[in-house]
Design an enzyme around this catalytic site. Structure first.
Site, mmCIF file in Angstrom:
data_model
loop_
_atom_site.group_PDB
_atom_site.id
_atom_site.type_symbol
_atom_site.label_atom_id
_atom_site.label_comp_id
_atom_site.label_asym_id
_atom_site.label_seq_id
_atom_site.Cartn_x
_atom_site.Cartn_y
_atom_site.Cartn_z
ATOM 1 N N GLY A 1 0.861 -1.131 -0.070
ATOM 2 C CA GLY A 1 0.024 0.082 -0.141
ATOM 3 C C GLY A 1 0.812 1.325 -0.019
ATOM 4 N N ARG B 1 7.181 2.006 1.057
ATOM 5 C CA ARG B 1 7.510 0.496 1.284
ATOM 6 C C ARG B 1 7.747 0.120 -0.077
ATOM 7 N NH1 ARG B 1 3.405 -1.123 4.467
ATOM 8 N NH2 ARG B 1 4.639 -0.177 6.308
ATOM 9 N N ARG C 1 1.716 11.588 -8.915
ATOM 10 C CA ARG C 1 1.047 11.705 -7.556
ATOM 11 C C ARG C 1 1.929 11.106 -6.470
ATOM 12 N NH1 ARG C 1 -4.616 12.812 -7.979
ATOM 13 N NH2 ARG C 1 -5.098 13.471 -10.322
ATOM 14 N N ARG D 1 -0.534 -8.692 -3.467
ATOM 15 C CA ARG D 1 -0.590 -7.453 -2.392
ATOM 16 C C ARG D 1 0.387 -8.200 -1.396
ATOM 17 N NH1 ARG D 1 -2.049 -3.936 1.234
ATOM 18 N NH2 ARG D 1 -3.065 -4.567 2.993
ATOM 19 N N SER E 1 -0.004 -4.985 5.387
ATOM 20 C CA SER E 1 -0.220 -5.394 6.838
ATOM 21 C C SER E 1 -1.689 -5.666 7.034
ATOM 22 C CB SER E 1 0.096 -4.228 7.705
ATOM 23 O OG SER E 1 -0.437 -2.990 7.296
ATOM 24 N N ASP F 1 -0.998 -5.771 13.867
ATOM 25 C CA ASP F 1 -2.057 -5.411 15.044
ATOM 26 C C ASP F 1 -3.105 -6.138 15.312
ATOM 27 O OD1 ASP F 1 -4.602 -3.685 13.844
ATOM 28 O OD2 ASP F 1 -2.894 -3.384 12.575
ATOM 29 N N ARG G 1 8.022 -4.594 12.465
ATOM 30 C CA ARG G 1 7.319 -4.492 11.255
ATOM 31 C C ARG G 1 8.297 -4.846 9.960
ATOM 32 N NH1 ARG G 1 2.158 -0.993 10.124
ATOM 33 N NH2 ARG G 1 1.067 -1.022 12.093
#
Length: 235
Positions: A20, A24, A43, A87, A90, A204, A217
Protein backbone atom coordinates in the site's frame (compact mmCIF):
# COMPACT_ATOMS: atom_id res chain seq x y z
CA UNK A 1 1.85 5.61 -20.09
CA UNK A 2 -1.53 5.99 -18.38
CA UNK A 3 -3.20 8.71 -16.32
CA UNK A 4 -1.72 7.42 -13.06
CA UNK A 5 1.32 5.42 -14.17
CA UNK A 6 4.02 7.27 -16.07
CA UNK A 7 5.84 4.16 -17.26
CA UNK A 8 6.73 3.46 -20.87
CA UNK A 9 5.96 0.21 -22.72
CA UNK A 10 8.26 -2.52 -21.42
CA UNK A 11 8.95 -0.73 -18.15
CA UNK A 12 6.62 -2.92 -16.11
CA UNK A 13 7.10 -6.64 -15.59
CA UNK A 14 4.33 -9.21 -15.94
CA UNK A 15 4.64 -9.88 -12.19
CA UNK A 16 3.89 -6.98 -9.84
CA UNK A 17 4.04 -6.85 -6.05
CA UNK A 18 1.83 -4.15 -4.53
CA UNK A 19 2.35 -2.76 -1.04
CA UNK A 20 0.00 0.00 0.00
CA UNK A 21 2.74 2.43 1.01
CA UNK A 22 4.81 3.81 -1.91
CA UNK A 23 7.80 4.18 0.41
CA UNK A 24 7.52 0.51 1.24
CA UNK A 25 7.60 -0.20 -2.49
CA UNK A 26 10.86 1.72 -2.65
CA UNK A 27 12.27 -0.16 0.35
CA UNK A 28 11.25 -3.57 -1.01
CA UNK A 29 12.67 -2.84 -4.47
CA UNK A 30 16.00 -1.69 -3.08
CA UNK A 31 16.17 -4.60 -0.63
CA UNK A 32 15.09 -7.53 -2.79
CA UNK A 33 15.55 -6.64 -6.46
CA UNK A 34 18.71 -6.49 -8.50
CA UNK A 35 19.25 -3.23 -10.40
CA UNK A 36 15.92 -1.64 -9.49
CA UNK A 37 14.98 1.48 -11.42
CA UNK A 38 12.12 3.85 -10.77
CA UNK A 39 9.40 3.60 -13.39
CA UNK A 40 6.67 5.71 -11.80
CA UNK A 41 6.31 8.68 -9.47
CA UNK A 42 3.01 10.20 -10.65
CA UNK A 43 1.15 11.67 -7.64
CA UNK A 44 3.93 10.31 -5.44
CA UNK A 45 2.98 6.68 -6.09
CA UNK A 46 6.35 5.03 -6.55
CA UNK A 47 7.02 2.01 -8.73
CA UNK A 48 10.28 0.16 -9.45
CA UNK A 49 11.31 -2.60 -11.82
CA UNK A 50 14.28 -4.89 -11.39
CA UNK A 51 14.98 -8.60 -11.29
CA UNK A 52 14.78 -11.30 -8.65
CA UNK A 53 16.90 -14.37 -9.41
CA UNK A 54 16.85 -13.31 -13.03
CA UNK A 55 13.07 -12.82 -13.21
CA UNK A 56 11.71 -9.35 -14.07
CA UNK A 57 9.63 -7.96 -11.19
CA UNK A 58 7.88 -4.65 -10.60
CA UNK A 59 7.05 -3.41 -7.10
CA UNK A 60 4.44 -0.65 -7.20
CA UNK A 61 2.46 1.09 -4.47
CA UNK A 62 -1.32 0.80 -4.43
CA UNK A 63 -2.31 3.43 -1.90
CA UNK A 64 -4.78 2.74 0.90
CA UNK A 65 -8.21 1.28 0.27
CA UNK A 66 -9.95 -0.48 -2.59
CA UNK A 67 -10.69 2.63 -4.71
CA UNK A 68 -6.99 3.52 -4.81
CA UNK A 69 -5.85 -0.03 -5.50
CA UNK A 70 -8.50 -0.34 -8.20
CA UNK A 71 -7.01 2.55 -10.15
CA UNK A 72 -3.53 1.09 -10.26
CA UNK A 73 -4.55 -2.55 -10.68
CA UNK A 74 -6.86 -1.70 -13.57
CA UNK A 75 -4.14 0.19 -15.41
CA UNK A 76 -1.50 -2.45 -14.71
CA UNK A 77 -3.71 -5.28 -15.93
CA UNK A 78 -5.41 -3.49 -18.83
CA UNK A 79 -2.67 -1.27 -20.20
CA UNK A 80 0.63 -2.87 -19.19
CA UNK A 81 -0.14 -6.56 -19.65
CA UNK A 82 0.47 -7.59 -16.04
CA UNK A 83 -0.49 -11.23 -15.43
CA UNK A 84 0.32 -11.68 -11.74
CA UNK A 85 -0.55 -9.20 -8.97
CA UNK A 86 0.44 -9.90 -5.38
CA UNK A 87 -0.50 -7.63 -2.49
CA UNK A 88 2.12 -7.44 0.27
CA UNK A 89 0.72 -5.53 3.21
CA UNK A 90 -0.28 -5.36 6.83
CA UNK A 91 -3.51 -6.47 8.44
CA UNK A 92 -5.26 -6.59 11.79
CA UNK A 93 -5.72 -9.99 13.40
CA UNK A 94 -9.28 -11.07 14.23
CA UNK A 95 -8.80 -14.53 15.75
CA UNK A 96 -7.29 -15.57 19.10
CA UNK A 97 -4.90 -18.02 17.43
CA UNK A 98 -3.57 -15.38 15.01
CA UNK A 99 -0.56 -13.64 16.53
CA UNK A 100 1.36 -10.48 15.84
CA UNK A 101 3.91 -10.85 13.01
CA UNK A 102 2.13 -13.98 11.73
CA UNK A 103 1.80 -14.40 7.96
CA UNK A 104 -1.66 -14.76 6.45
CA UNK A 105 -2.41 -16.02 2.95
CA UNK A 106 -5.83 -14.74 1.95
CA UNK A 107 -7.86 -17.50 0.31
CA UNK A 108 -10.97 -15.33 0.06
CA UNK A 109 -11.88 -11.72 0.86
CA UNK A 110 -15.28 -10.64 2.14
CA UNK A 111 -16.46 -7.04 1.84
CA UNK A 112 -19.49 -4.82 2.26
CA UNK A 113 -18.78 -3.20 -1.09
CA UNK A 114 -15.98 -2.68 -3.59
CA UNK A 115 -15.54 -0.36 -6.58
CA UNK A 116 -16.81 -3.29 -8.67
CA UNK A 117 -20.09 -3.61 -6.74
CA UNK A 118 -21.98 -1.40 -9.19
CA UNK A 119 -20.95 -3.73 -12.02
CA UNK A 120 -22.13 -6.83 -10.14
CA UNK A 121 -25.42 -5.13 -9.11
CA UNK A 122 -27.44 -7.63 -7.04
CA UNK A 123 -24.80 -10.38 -7.27
CA UNK A 124 -22.57 -10.94 -4.24
CA UNK A 125 -19.43 -11.97 -6.09
CA UNK A 126 -17.06 -14.20 -4.08
CA UNK A 127 -13.49 -13.13 -4.94
CA UNK A 128 -10.75 -15.64 -4.21
CA UNK A 129 -7.02 -16.11 -4.64
CA UNK A 130 -5.30 -17.96 -7.46
CA UNK A 131 -4.83 -21.53 -6.28
CA UNK A 132 -1.40 -21.98 -7.85
CA UNK A 133 -0.05 -18.86 -6.12
CA UNK A 134 -1.70 -19.81 -2.84
CA UNK A 135 -0.19 -23.29 -2.87
CA UNK A 136 3.24 -22.00 -3.87
CA UNK A 137 3.15 -19.33 -1.14
CA UNK A 138 2.24 -21.91 1.51
CA UNK A 139 5.14 -24.09 0.40
CA UNK A 140 7.52 -21.13 0.31
CA UNK A 141 6.52 -20.12 3.83
CA UNK A 142 6.95 -23.61 5.23
CA UNK A 143 10.36 -23.91 3.56
CA UNK A 144 11.36 -20.82 5.58
CA UNK A 145 10.08 -22.31 8.81
CA UNK A 146 6.89 -20.22 8.80
CA UNK A 147 3.46 -21.75 9.24
CA UNK A 148 1.03 -19.34 7.56
CA UNK A 149 -2.63 -18.93 8.37
CA UNK A 150 -4.71 -19.67 5.29
CA UNK A 151 -8.34 -18.66 5.01
CA UNK A 152 -10.77 -15.80 4.60
CA UNK A 153 -10.10 -12.17 5.41
CA UNK A 154 -12.26 -9.04 5.44
CA UNK A 155 -11.59 -6.03 3.19
CA UNK A 156 -13.04 -2.99 4.93
CA UNK A 157 -14.04 0.33 3.40
CA UNK A 158 -12.99 2.21 6.54
CA UNK A 159 -9.89 2.34 8.70
CA UNK A 160 -11.51 4.02 11.70
CA UNK A 161 -14.27 1.46 11.97
CA UNK A 162 -17.22 2.05 14.31
CA UNK A 163 -18.96 -1.28 13.75
CA UNK A 164 -17.93 -3.55 16.64
CA UNK A 165 -21.00 -5.68 15.93
CA UNK A 166 -19.74 -6.42 12.42
CA UNK A 167 -16.25 -7.19 13.69
CA UNK A 168 -17.79 -9.60 16.19
CA UNK A 169 -19.59 -11.40 13.37
CA UNK A 170 -16.43 -11.56 11.26
CA UNK A 171 -14.59 -13.13 14.19
CA UNK A 172 -17.49 -15.48 14.87
CA UNK A 173 -17.36 -16.71 11.27
CA UNK A 174 -13.63 -17.44 11.32
CA UNK A 175 -12.33 -14.38 9.48
CA UNK A 176 -8.59 -14.27 10.06
CA UNK A 177 -7.88 -10.58 9.64
CA UNK A 178 -9.02 -7.24 8.30
CA UNK A 179 -7.37 -4.98 5.73
CA UNK A 180 -8.60 -2.66 2.99
CA UNK A 181 -7.64 -3.86 -0.51
CA UNK A 182 -7.81 -7.58 -1.27
CA UNK A 183 -11.48 -8.02 -2.26
CA UNK A 184 -11.12 -5.59 -5.16
CA UNK A 185 -7.73 -7.01 -6.14
CA UNK A 186 -9.17 -10.51 -6.47
CA UNK A 187 -12.22 -9.25 -8.35
CA UNK A 188 -10.10 -7.40 -10.91
CA UNK A 189 -7.79 -10.38 -11.38
CA UNK A 190 -10.84 -12.52 -12.17
CA UNK A 191 -12.11 -9.91 -14.63
CA UNK A 192 -8.82 -9.75 -16.54
CA UNK A 193 -7.98 -13.45 -16.34
CA UNK A 194 -4.90 -12.80 -14.22
CA UNK A 195 -3.48 -14.33 -11.03
CA UNK A 196 -3.66 -12.64 -7.66
CA UNK A 197 -2.76 -13.36 -4.04
CA UNK A 198 -2.48 -11.30 -0.87
CA UNK A 199 0.38 -12.18 1.45
CA UNK A 200 -0.15 -10.27 4.68
CA UNK A 201 1.64 -9.65 7.97
CA UNK A 202 -0.33 -9.13 11.19
CA UNK A 203 0.75 -5.73 12.48
CA UNK A 204 -1.94 -5.23 15.11
CA UNK A 205 -4.77 -7.18 16.74
CA UNK A 206 -8.42 -6.16 17.08
CA UNK A 207 -9.09 -8.48 20.01
CA UNK A 208 -6.13 -7.49 22.19
CA UNK A 209 -5.22 -4.02 20.94
CA UNK A 210 -1.58 -5.08 20.64
CA UNK A 211 0.60 -3.76 17.83
CA UNK A 212 4.14 -4.46 16.66
CA UNK A 213 6.96 -1.94 16.80
CA UNK A 214 8.46 -0.35 13.70
CA UNK A 215 11.50 -2.63 13.94
CA UNK A 216 9.33 -5.73 14.19
CA UNK A 217 7.28 -4.59 11.20
CA UNK A 218 10.42 -4.43 9.05
CA UNK A 219 11.40 -7.99 9.98
CA UNK A 220 7.90 -9.31 9.37
CA UNK A 221 7.57 -7.53 6.07
CA UNK A 222 10.86 -9.03 4.91
CA UNK A 223 9.50 -12.54 5.36
CA UNK A 224 6.30 -11.60 3.54
CA UNK A 225 8.13 -10.21 0.51
CA UNK A 226 10.37 -13.28 0.33
CA UNK A 227 7.32 -15.56 0.37
CA UNK A 228 5.58 -13.57 -2.35
CA UNK A 229 8.60 -13.60 -4.64
CA UNK A 230 9.19 -17.31 -4.12
CA UNK A 231 5.51 -18.02 -4.83
CA UNK A 232 5.59 -16.01 -8.05
CA UNK A 233 8.69 -17.86 -9.25
CA UNK A 234 8.78 -21.33 -7.66
CA UNK A 235 11.85 -23.43 -8.32
Amino acid sequence: MTIHIGAEPGDIAETVLMPGDPMRAQWAARTFLDSPRQINAVRGMLGYTGTWRGHPVTIHGSGMGMPSLSIYANELLRDFGVRTLMRIGSCGGMQPHVGLRDVILAMTASSISTPSSSLMRELRFAPCADWGLLRAAAQAAETRGITPHIGGIYSSDTFYDERPDLNDQMTRHGTLAVEMETAELYTLASRYGARALSVLTVSDHLLTGDAVSSADRETGFSAMVEIALAAAFPD
